[in-house]
Scaffold this active site. Structure first.
Site, mmCIF file in Angstrom:
data_model
loop_
_atom_site.group_PDB
_atom_site.id
_atom_site.type_symbol
_atom_site.label_atom_id
_atom_site.label_comp_id
_atom_site.label_asym_id
_atom_site.label_seq_id
_atom_site.Cartn_x
_atom_site.Cartn_y
_atom_site.Cartn_z
ATOM 1 C CB SER A 227 15.661 65.254 63.213
ATOM 2 O OG SER A 227 15.050 66.033 62.218
ATOM 3 C CE LYS B 287 15.937 65.090 58.795
ATOM 4 N NZ LYS B 287 15.293 66.231 59.467
ATOM 5 C CB SER C 248 15.134 69.182 62.250
ATOM 6 O OG SER C 248 14.709 68.505 63.393
HETATM 7 N N1 GLN Z 1 13.506 68.660 67.806
HETATM 8 C C1 GLN Z 1 12.164 68.959 67.385
HETATM 9 C C2 GLN Z 1 11.312 67.708 67.542
HETATM 10 O O1 GLN Z 1 11.797 66.776 68.071
HETATM 11 C C3 GLN Z 1 12.160 69.441 65.963
HETATM 12 C C4 GLN Z 1 12.384 68.331 65.015
HETATM 13 C C5 GLN Z 1 12.349 68.789 63.581
HETATM 14 O O2 GLN Z 1 12.423 69.972 63.290
HETATM 15 N N2 GLN Z 1 12.160 67.834 62.700
HETATM 16 O O3 GLN Z 1 10.215 67.662 67.150
#
Ligand code: GLN
Length: 487
Positions: free
Chosen positions: A142, A67, A166
């Site tokens: 994400s 990532k 994410s």
């Molecule tokens: N969707 C959650 C956020 O927007 C978690 C994102 C993540 O785990 N990086 O913060």
């Protein structure tokens, strides 16, 4: 083929690293234009050159996708942001260094919501990633690029990061496996910080055993991360076998609301019967604080983000704008240009939550609720071995469908509580809802990765044998009796 089988085939001489790389790039050639999982890619010819040098290593030169918020020496690390478009780290993150140390190569860097803020990968400054099961739909986020690459067969395995879901949510939406380790088990050194008290790096793979394999390599104490736990390295592949006979599985009532709809509810019942078929016991439990996880998470994560992202001033890392006659004007111009809307929203929300007069009312209160949520999990685990439920309330949604930020935030209702509690959780393919993958989430007590992987492995075997029409069938190969050590 999963990483486990690929490694075995290479060591038997049934497959060469070159053939594996060719087959990955063949998929990339056909699918990547639509899927857009990668922000940068290695040169396959260069990866092949390592064939002999890495032949005796545990991972035998097999490329792994990373990532793009995890620092890599040989690739840019953009975090999906214009701000870091030209940023090149001068070191590898510990997780990447450990993978390389085990003989893996970095295949490329995968797309993400800007600074990992989002649940759909639509917030990437470089365009969205699409779901390989239906390109009109999001892959989740994400870590959407990592999950989509693995689901599409463009990558054999990947690293993602999970702050509030994410790794698990995109794994669920793409029909692959994603593990969020206990907070502190995997070093955050080299992971570009979003919310430091929540961020964890975790594997996204085609099978549970691959998660165990990668975790065994990347987990363990790192003196460079002050929040890294003092745990000895361990071979989690030894935990897989043994089954779940006599284990107690708790299904929280709050993770089975009627709003999930009949198909998802029927699938949850199916999971419960699978657990019972395997000799486990299912009990209903309650985690009443679940409803407070979302506001708690968004206060804490945004507060930490506003502090962490203060370092992006347009001078360090990269220059974004030289406009303005004072430093303050130049920084403002850079931040205005460099950050996308969602990131700005979080910075403003977080700065507000931390400001004098509101600190106690918002940030302080959220911290106290977080402690209660962690205690609620600890208490639940006094009576059950594993907690289970859906990873996400819906399967993959359409691009553009969730424009309201709250609607997007709700994708993580089932992954946020365990993230706040710092406990490990895994998403495995649980079947289909509306013809799309739907993830089964398993949650274990702190440092219970061994148990978590064993339960996931047993259930994966049970559930995937039913859904073998899947595009990515998982076959139990000959378990190699654990992770071979470097020769
Ligand atoms: N969707 C959650 C956020 O927007 C978690 C994102 C993540 O785990 N990086 O913060």
């Amino acid at each position: 083929m999963d990483l486990w089988d690929a490694r075995a085939a290479i060591s038997r001489g049934d497959l060469s690293l070159g053939e594996l790389i060719d087959s990955l790039w063949e998929r990339i050639g056909v699918l990547e234009e639509t899927i857009h999982a990668f922000l940068s890619l290695a040169d396959p010819a260069e990866l092949k050159e390592a064939e002999t040098a890495l032949a005796e290593t545990p991972l035998r030169g097999i490329p792994i996708a990373v990532k793009d918020n995890i620092s890599t020496l040989d690739f840019p690390t953009t975090c999906g942001s214009r701000f870091l478009e030209r940023f090149r780290p001068v070191f590898d993150a510990t997780a990447v260094a450990r993978l390389k140390g085990a003989g893996a190569q970095v295949q490329g860097k995968t797309n993400l919501d800007e600074f990992a803020m989002g649940s759909s990968t639509e917030h990437s400054a470089f365009g969205p990633t699409r779901n390989p099961h239906d390109p009109e739909r999001v892959p989740g986020g994400s870590s959407g690029g990592s999950a989509a690459a693995v689901a599409a067969g463009e990558a054999i395995a990947a690293l993602g990061t999970d702050t509030g879901g994410s790794v698990r949510q995109p794994a669920a939406l793409c029909g692959v496996v994603g593990l969020r380790p206990t907070y502190g088990l995997v070093s955050r050194w080299g992971l570009v910080a979003f919310a430091s008290s929540l961020d964890q790096i975790g594997p996204i793979t085609r099978s549970v055993r691959d998660c165990a394999l990668i975790l065994s390599i990347i987990a363990g104490h790192d003196p460079r991360d002050s929040t890294s736990l003092p745990v000895e390295p361990r071979d989690y592949t030894q935990d897989l076998e043994g089954g779940i006979e006599g284990w107690k599985f708790g299904l929280p009532r709050e993770y089975r609301p009627r709003e999930l709809g009949p198909e998802a509810l029927a699938l949850i019942d199916r999971w419960a019967s699978a657990i019972e078929e395997l000799g486990g016991e299912v009990v209903e439990i309650s985690l009443p604080l679940t409803e407070y996880a979302l506001p708690t998470y968004y206060l804490i994560a945004s507060a930490e983000a506003s502090a962490n992202l203060a370092r992006f001033d347009g001078v360090r890392y990269t220059t974004v704008s030289a406009e303005g006659t004072t430093a303050k004007e130049m920084i403002a111009a850079s931040r205005t240009l460099g950050f996308g809307r969602e990131v700005k929203r979080r910075i403003m929300l977080g700065t507000f939550a931390l400001s004098a007069g509101y600190y106690d009312r918002y940030y302080g209160k959220a911290q106290r609720v977080r402690t209660l949520i962690a205690r609620e999990f600890a208490k639940a685990f006094e009576n059950v071995d594993i907690i289970f439920g859906p990873t996400s309330p819906t399967p993959a949604f359409r691009l553009g469908e969730k424009e309201d930020p709250i609607a997007m935030y709700l994708s993580d209702v089932f992954t946020l509580p365990s993230a706040l509690a710092g406990v490990p959780a895994i998403s495995i393919p649980g079947g289909k809802v509306g013809g799309l993958p739907f993830g089964l989430q398993l949650i274990a007590p702190r440092l219970g990765e061994g148990k978590l992987l064993r339960a996931a492995y047993a259930l994966e075997g049970c559930l995937t044998s039913e859904t073998s029409s899947d595009a990515t069938p998982l076959h139990r190969g000959d378990p190699q009796g654990g992770m071979p050590k470097a020769g």
